[in-house]
Design a protein around this motif. Structure first.
Motif, PDB file in Angstrom:
ATOM      1  N   LYS A 293       0.817  -1.223   0.000  1.00 51.61           N
ATOM      2  CA  LYS A 293       0.000   0.000   0.000  1.00 51.61           C
ATOM      3  C   LYS A 293       0.845   1.265   0.000  1.00 51.61           C
ATOM      4  CE  LYS A 293      -3.757  -2.312   2.477  1.00 51.61           C
ATOM      5  NZ  LYS A 293      -4.610  -2.327   3.696  1.00 51.61           N
ATOM      6  N   PHE A 294       2.176   1.115  -0.241  1.00 48.00           N
ATOM      7  CA  PHE A 294       3.055   2.269  -0.209  1.00 48.00           C
ATOM      8  C   PHE A 294       3.983   2.235  -1.424  1.00 48.00           C
ATOM      9  CE2 PHE A 294       1.682   1.673   4.145  1.00 48.00           C
ATOM     10  CZ  PHE A 294       1.428   2.949   4.577  1.00 48.00           C
ATOM     11  N   LYS A 295       4.960   3.082  -1.389  1.00 49.10           N
ATOM     12  CA  LYS A 295       5.875   3.230  -2.518  1.00 49.10           C
ATOM     13  C   LYS A 295       6.580   1.917  -2.843  1.00 49.10           C
ATOM     14  CE  LYS A 295       9.481   6.376  -4.143  1.00 49.10           C
ATOM     15  NZ  LYS A 295       8.628   7.131  -5.085  1.00 49.10           N
ATOM     16  N   LYS A 296       6.642   1.603  -4.129  1.00 50.67           N
ATOM     17  CA  LYS A 296       7.283   0.365  -4.587  1.00 50.67           C
ATOM     18  C   LYS A 296       8.575   0.708  -5.335  1.00 50.67           C
ATOM     19  CE  LYS A 296       2.935  -2.213  -4.939  1.00 50.67           C
ATOM     20  NZ  LYS A 296       2.131  -1.213  -4.221  1.00 50.67           N
ATOM     21  N   ALA A 297       9.563   1.141  -4.579  1.00 47.30           N
ATOM     22  CA  ALA A 297      10.854   1.491  -5.171  1.00 47.30           C
ATOM     23  C   ALA A 297      11.860   0.344  -5.060  1.00 47.30           C
ATOM     24  CB  ALA A 297      11.430   2.740  -4.496  1.00 47.30           C
ATOM     25  N   GLY A 298      11.563  -0.641  -4.220  1.00 45.50           N
ATOM     26  CA  GLY A 298      12.477  -1.770  -4.039  1.00 45.50           C
ATOM     27  C   GLY A 298      12.546  -2.648  -5.277  1.00 45.50           C
ATOM     28  N   ASP A 299      13.748  -3.112  -5.583  1.00 48.60           N
ATOM     29  CA  ASP A 299      13.976  -3.954  -6.765  1.00 48.60           C
ATOM     30  C   ASP A 299      14.816  -5.152  -6.341  1.00 48.60           C
ATOM     31  OD1 ASP A 299      14.746  -5.130  -9.178  1.00 48.60           O
ATOM     32  OD2 ASP A 299      14.839  -3.203 -10.226  1.00 48.60           O
ATOM     33  N   LEU A 300      14.152  -6.263  -6.067  1.00 46.12           N
ATOM     34  CA  LEU A 300      14.842  -7.467  -5.603  1.00 46.12           C
ATOM     35  C   LEU A 300      15.806  -8.006  -6.652  1.00 46.12           C
ATOM     36  CD1 LEU A 300      12.092  -9.537  -3.751  1.00 46.12           C
ATOM     37  CD2 LEU A 300      14.168  -8.584  -2.746  1.00 46.12           C
ATOM     38  N   ASN A 301      15.405  -7.960  -7.904  1.00 47.68           N
ATOM     39  CA  ASN A 301      16.266  -8.493  -8.967  1.00 47.68           C
ATOM     40  C   ASN A 301      17.559  -7.700  -9.077  1.00 47.68           C
ATOM     41  OD1 ASN A 301      14.452 -10.531  -9.726  1.00 47.68           O
ATOM     42  ND2 ASN A 301      13.300  -9.121 -11.019  1.00 47.68           N
ATOM     43  N   LYS A 302      17.428  -6.391  -9.038  1.00 47.33           N
ATOM     44  CA  LYS A 302      18.617  -5.537  -9.102  1.00 47.33           C
ATOM     45  C   LYS A 302      19.501  -5.743  -7.875  1.00 47.33           C
ATOM     46  CE  LYS A 302      20.043  -0.683  -9.433  1.00 47.33           C
ATOM     47  NZ  LYS A 302      19.559   0.724  -9.480  1.00 47.33           N
ATOM     48  N   ALA A 303      18.873  -5.808  -6.708  1.00 49.19           N
ATOM     49  CA  ALA A 303      19.631  -5.922  -5.460  1.00 49.19           C
ATOM     50  C   ALA A 303      20.374  -7.245  -5.355  1.00 49.19           C
ATOM     51  CB  ALA A 303      18.704  -5.749  -4.259  1.00 49.19           C
ATOM     52  N   SER A 304      19.809  -8.297  -5.939  1.00 43.66           N
ATOM     53  CA  SER A 304      20.424  -9.633  -5.815  1.00 43.66           C
ATOM     54  C   SER A 304      21.145 -10.080  -7.088  1.00 43.66           C
ATOM     55  CB  SER A 304      19.345 -10.660  -5.450  1.00 43.66           C
ATOM     56  OG  SER A 304      18.338 -10.711  -6.446  1.00 43.66           O
ATOM     57  N   LYS A 305      21.340  -9.173  -8.013  1.00 46.98           N
ATOM     58  CA  LYS A 305      22.018  -9.524  -9.265  1.00 46.98           C
ATOM     59  C   LYS A 305      23.415 -10.059  -8.974  1.00 46.98           C
ATOM     60  CE  LYS A 305      23.241  -7.713 -13.829  1.00 46.98           C
ATOM     61  NZ  LYS A 305      23.238  -6.512 -14.714  1.00 46.98           N
ATOM     62  N   GLY A 306      23.723 -11.215  -9.534  1.00 45.14           N
ATOM     63  CA  GLY A 306      25.030 -11.836  -9.327  1.00 45.14           C
ATOM     64  C   GLY A 306      25.061 -12.814  -8.169  1.00 45.14           C
ATOM     65  N   LEU A 307      23.993 -12.860  -7.376  1.00 39.99           N
ATOM     66  CA  LEU A 307      23.937 -13.807  -6.261  1.00 39.99           C
ATOM     67  C   LEU A 307      23.353 -15.136  -6.738  1.00 39.99           C
ATOM     68  CD1 LEU A 307      22.596 -11.567  -3.334  1.00 39.99           C
ATOM     69  CD2 LEU A 307      24.949 -12.301  -3.759  1.00 39.99           C
ATOM     70  N   ALA A 308      23.845 -16.206  -6.169  1.00 41.71           N
ATOM     71  CA  ALA A 308      23.321 -17.532  -6.489  1.00 41.71           C
ATOM     72  C   ALA A 308      22.246 -17.918  -5.485  1.00 41.71           C
ATOM     73  CB  ALA A 308      24.449 -18.560  -6.459  1.00 41.71           C
TER      74      ALA A 308
END
Length: 411
Positions: A293-308
């Protein structure tokens, strides 16, 4: 709009009518009844005036918080009084109706008189929220609790068995009014001697300036061996007020991001950082605010890029609604998510280890403490500060210490 206003006025008049009935039942002294009426009119007038003059360009202030606190202190007990006396009126009406139809001549009037003991009982019940709210505004808001929580993971890297993390969240520095209490809380944080400290967002209510008087205080949080990291919360975007220009809003947002660095926390903006201990490492992932119900600025894909998928990951995401909405379904498998945001609504009943309730649970499935789904965990911090209502009742401000353990949860 007019119909809503009329409904609101009707409810206020109904509450005041029943509250006056309690006072009149308890005393017939004329000057006390007049004094009660004058005080009630003055309080209602003050509250209405403050709400009508709320400045959207300023947002929450100490005065607006005091007004909301006064509203709750005055009207929650009165609502309880109204409920009790309304039930009594149902009884009186039913009793009068039955007496009328059976021809009971003992009663001289259709409605029996109000019973004094009912009013006394209503006052006793109303005293509970009244005294609780007063306590919350005076002592409860700074009644810091250190809550320790072990979390077990079968695949935790060996070197991190016993690793400790202190979590704070929702500082809301613009609400503070007692430097001694805040310094006491900082001392509590330092006393935990954790390996790492994480701050899961909301450093201010709206404006970066709110934190300026408290920067040196929060710089007292000592260096932790494995770092001090943070993410943004929904209030850090300055979106709850009206800004004169978009540039002013952007400048404030940049200043808020800078605040975290000024208190020596590394702000993670949709990125991750490896934490190395010996020959093992874990990934600390930090996303911007993402809420249903609030701002959706988080990006899990970007934040975890390169992680296995196999990498052990701790995720900082301010809003716990993110967990069910995205995190649990994400293919990267985030082992432990740390959130805040709910404050436990700053109101509830909690007996540690036995019972926990707050109206917050009707809004957030995960609202305070530890939750688990298929071996993945989220911990929701109850918040360091307070917002809107200037106090805490039952759900106290929290400093969390989480210990990572290798193995299966025995509970």
């Amino acid at each position: 709009m007019i119909s809503r206003l009329l409904l609101f006025l009707f409810i206020i008049l109904l509450i005041e009518f029943y509250s006056f009935q309690v006072v009149r039942t308890m005393t017939n002294t004329r000057w006390m009844l007049i004094a009660y009426l004058l005080l009630s009119v003055a309080v209602i007038g003050f509250i209405v005036y403050q709400f009508l003059n709320f400045d959207r360009s300023v947002g929450q202030t100490q005065m607006t918080m005091m007004t909301l606190g006064l509203l709750l202190v005055v009207f929650l007990p009165k609502i309880l009084l109204t409920f009790v006396l309304f039930l009594e009126d149902i009884y009186r009406f039913s009793s009068g109706t039955i007496s009328h139809f059976i021809g009971d001549t003992k009663n001289s009037s259709f409605l029996p008189e109000r019973r004094k003991f009912v009013s006394q009982m209503a006052l006793a019940l109303a005293a509970i929220p009244f005294s609780s709210l007063i306590y919350g505004m005076t002592l409860g808001k700074y009644n810091y609790k250190v809550i320790k929580q072990q979390v077990f993971f079968p695949d935790l890297p060996d070197a991190f068995d016993g690793f400790t993390i202190t979590q704070i969240s929702d500082v809301h520095s613009g609400s503070f009014d007692n430097p001694d209490k805040i310094n006491y809380a900082i001392d509590l944080i330092n006393e935990q001697n954790s390996d790492m400290i994480l701050f899961t967002g909301d450093i201010v209510n709206t404006d970066a300036k709110e934190m300026h008087p408290w920067i040196e205080t929060f710089k007292r949080i000592k260096e932790h061996q494995y770092g001090k990291y943070s993410v943004l919360g929904n209030h850090d975007y300055g979106e709850y007020v009206t800004w004169p220009t978009e540039a002013a809003k952007n400048d404030n947002f940049q200043a808020i991001k800078n605040l975290y660095g000024q208190i020596d926390f590394k702000l993670l903006l949709n990125e991750h950082q490896f934490i190395q201990k010996g020959s093992d490492k874990i990934a600390l992932v930090g996303v911007e605010n993402w809420g249903v119900k609030f701002k959706k600025a988080g990006d899990l894909n970007k934040a975890s890029k390169g992680l296995a998928k196999e990498d052990f990951k701790i995720l900082m995401s301010h809003d716990p609604s993110h967990w069910d909405a995205e995190i649990n379904q994400h293919p990267k498998d985030f082992h432990l998510t740390l959130s805040g945001h709910t404050h436990g609504l700053q109101f509830g009943i909690e007996i540690p280890g036995f019972f926990k309730w707050s109206p917050a649970e009707y809004v957030y499935k995960q609202w305070a403490g530890l939750f688990e789904t298929e071996g993945k965990y989220i911990y929701v911090n109850r918040g360091f500060g307070f917002h809107a209502y200037p106090g805490r009742v039952g759900i106290m401000p929290e400093i969390t210490v989480i210990q990572l353990k290798k193995g299966k949860n025995v509970a």
